[in-house]
Design an enzyme around this catalytic site. Structure first.
Site, short mmCIF file in Angstrom:
data_model
loop_
_atom_site.label_atom_id
_atom_site.label_comp_id
_atom_site.label_asym_id
_atom_site.label_seq_id
_atom_site.Cartn_x
_atom_site.Cartn_y
_atom_site.Cartn_z
N MET A 84 0.82 -1.20 0.00
CA MET A 84 0.00 0.00 0.00
C MET A 84 0.86 1.26 0.00
O MET A 84 0.53 2.26 -0.64
CB MET A 84 -0.90 -0.03 1.24
CG MET A 84 -2.01 0.96 1.22
SD MET A 84 -3.14 0.69 -0.14
CE MET A 84 -4.43 -0.22 0.69
N CYS A 85 1.98 1.19 0.71
CA CYS A 85 2.82 2.38 0.83
C CYS A 85 3.45 2.74 -0.52
O CYS A 85 3.61 3.91 -0.85
CB CYS A 85 3.90 2.16 1.88
SG CYS A 85 4.01 0.49 2.46
#
Lengths: 450, 188
Positions: A217-218
């Site tokens: 996600m990052c």
């Protein structure tokens, strides 16, 4: 004109139709299996007695239906929930342009029934989950031409659950239905013969399949590096934030307007980070997770599957199995060609086929607490503190009868201890799923009313 | 070869119009609990709640695929806070990881203000051998060892790297009731 003649000759000379096949089936040979009985009975078995289920009527399914009926399997059922799309027509050769929008199973069955004399293909236009054990039990062999792990796992779970055991734990002959699983991805493919409780089941070898690619996600949120990151960002983060078509509209990958929005959003993001390669087609591929389909790979894998079905049915030759040197054929056509047939081992703690159902005989009137007492005393189980659940009546879910392992479930199920088991177990032979901290594996318990 | 005699018998019975199946029809309805749900029940027996910092709540005991987990860190920046996570177990679990969302607004480098969590084992490092307990431990670990190098909430990560005392203060404020996220960090 010539081609029509060739086609018709099948009808004209029925005696010679199966000539080559009969040559194999009529006499013993060195490669035949130990229980091969050459002769007319085997032919009757092939044409009249065996019913094969083909799961999926897509790229592999079309090939399988053609191969199996031409091999002499005349009684076939085919199940598929999909309808025909224009993009299928390049390889799913039982379909024509005028069939677009219709059920794959129905059109494929009609085509084969018209084309192959004597063939009786029955279509089922529905999800595999809509059929129950009674349906799947009708078949002697099941062939899978699927494109998702989830559907394979469901079929595997279902077919393994059909196997029955005697009180000594031996399989009742004929209740473990062999399943031939074909799969392709681009230039690669596999054929896996699953004989429940003999070879590893699909769940046993599941870790060999790479999980779906998920990006951190990052990375998506901060530093996209590839065009796919940009599309995933638009799909996973921006859609929920912006909700471009209203708060209640979820992303629908088949909606061209949604795809256009996704494409434009991903493109902006890509330009911002100097990433090239985001196109509308690329966006669709990533968002729908489209796997390239190659017609010839389907043909190779389906043909190998069909021959395994013939061998399983007639024993004319040994089929793929652990004893014959491998139950799993991998086909790597991506870098020159490599194939290998190998065996895996069954997993002792496999949640599907590692389970050995324990039968316990009880009176219908006992309470849940009494049932638990019986299971604690039973030398095959020796439970201490079990959680017990049963399959749900209606949906394909479960109902918890009692679970002391999680406080909030315990509080709501401890009153069940005083209730009769018949509130959950309505007939003899219902399978309980039992977990206990003292056991390494999960146990299945068949409750038999005496 | 498949059991020829038995098949013939069945066929003959069908022709004779006998509706009872040769097996005696006692197939137990053939109903089974899907593998994913059996696996979740197995995961739960390991007593995750033995940890005093963890509470689980199942709104529907018959739906073990959806539940809430509350974490109460007993040390670190977020000590004294209570953080709720919504768990949704996919039907192809454990092939795919559980889906989690932090339903408490939290000022944290690896959790954004919408509740999305950046934890390796929930994404690219998920393996089917991991279980629900491992995920809960992983989430708890984020409160003990936040990782500003791999941020989801950039502001929180930068403040943590640049000005630790101000970061601590901002976390403390965020633990008060009614925290809805910071609109500007300039004042720290």
């Amino acid at each position: 004109m010539a081609s029509t003649d060739v086609e018709m000759r099948v009808d004209i000379d029925p005696d010679r139709r199966w000539e080559d096949l009969y040559r194999l089936l009529s006499r013993p040979g060195p490669s035949a299996g130990p229980n091969f009985f050459p002769g007319d009975e085997t032919k009757e078995l092939l044409h009249n007695l065996i019913r094969v289920l083909v799961v999926g009527a897509g790229g592999l399914g079309c090939e399988l239906l053609k191969d199996l009926t031409l091999l002499g399997f005349l009684n076939i059922d085919v199940i598929d929930m999909d309808t025909i799309e224009v993009t299928n027509l390049n390889r799913q050769f039982l379909f024509r342009k005028c069939d677009v929008g219709q059920s794959k199973a129905v059109v494929a069955a009609n085509f084969i029934n018209k084309r192959v004399p004597g063939a009786s293909v029955t279509p089922h236009f529905c999800k595999i989950q809509e059929k129950d054990a009674d349906f799947y039990q009708q078949f002697q062999i099941i062939v899978l031409g699927l494109d998702s792990l989830e559907a394979r796992r469901w079929m595997n779970d279902m077919v393994c659950s059909l196997a029955q055991f005697d009180d000594d734990g031996n399989i009742e002959p004929g209740t473990n239905i062999p399943m031939v699983d074909g799969g392709t991805e681009g230039l690669a493919g596999h054929v896996n013969v699953i004989y429940p409780f003999v070879t590893p089941c699909f769940e046993c070898i599941l870790p060999l399949f790479p999980p779906q690619v998920n990006f951190p996600m990052c990375t998506l949120a901060d530093i996209p590096r590839t065009p796919a990151h940009c599309v995933e960002w638009a799909k996973q983060l921006e859609w929920d934030r912006v909700r471009p078509f209203g708060d209640d509209t979820d992303l629908e990958c088949d909606d061209p307007k949604h795809m256009q929005w996704l494409y434009e959003t991903a493109l902006k993001r890509a330009q911002q980070f100097g990433i090239e390669g985001v196109t509308l087609k690329f966006t669709q591929g990533v968002a729908k997770r489209i796997i390239p389909a190659i017609a010839a790979t389907n043909a190779i894998v389906a043909a190998a599957c069909a021959n395994e079905v013939l061998k399983l049915a007639t024993a004319v030759s040994r089929h793929m199995s652990t004893e014959s040197g491998g139950h799993y054929m991998m086909y790597q056509g991506g870098d020159a060609i490599y194939t290998n047939t190998l065996s895996h081992e069954r997993k002792d703690d496999c949640p599907v086929c590692g389970r050995k159902a324990v039968k316990i005989h009880v009176h219908e009137d006992i309470t849940v607490a009494q049932l638990i007492e019986l299971m604690k005393e039973d030398s095959r189980l020796r439970l201490k503190n079990p959680a017990i659940s049963v399959p749900a009546d209606t949906t394909s879910g479960m109902k918890t009868i009692y679970n002391p392992h999680v406080k909030s479930i315990y509080e709501r199920t401890r009153e069940n201890l005083d209730h009769p088991i018949s509130s959950w177990i309505r007939s003899s032979g219902v399978e309980l799923t039992v977990d206990d901290p003292v056991m390494a594996t999960q146990k299945q318990v068949l409750v038999m009313f005496s | 070869m498949l059991n020829l005699l038995k098949l013939k018998q069945e066929k003959a019975e069908q022709k004779a119009g006998s509706s009872e199946s040769a097996e005696g029809g006692s197939k137990a309805g053939g109903k089974i609990i899907p593998a994913a749900q059996r696996r979740v029940q197995k995961d739960l027996k390991n007593g995750i709640e033995k940890n005093s910092w963890c509470q689980m709540e199942f709104p529907d005991p018959d739906d073990i695929m959806n539940f809430n987990v509350t974490l109460m860190p007993d040390e670190g920046f977020w000590k004294g806070g209570k953080f709720s996570f919504k768990f949704e177990i996919p039907s192809d679990y454990p092939h795919s990881p559980p889906k989690t969302l932090c339903t408490t607004k939290v000022f944290h480098p690896n959790i954004d203000l919408e509740g999305k969590v950046c934890l390796n084992i929930l994404r690219d490092e998920w393996k089917p051998v991991l279980d629900i307990g491992a995920v809960i431990n992983g989430l708890f670990f984020l409160f003990l060892e936040p990782n500003p190098q791999d941020p989801l909430n950039k502001e929180a990560a930068e403040l943590m790297k640049d000005n630790l005392p101000a970061f601590k203060q901002a976390v403390q404020r965020s633990l008060r009731p009614g925290f809805g996220g910071y609109s500007s960090y300039g004042r720290y």
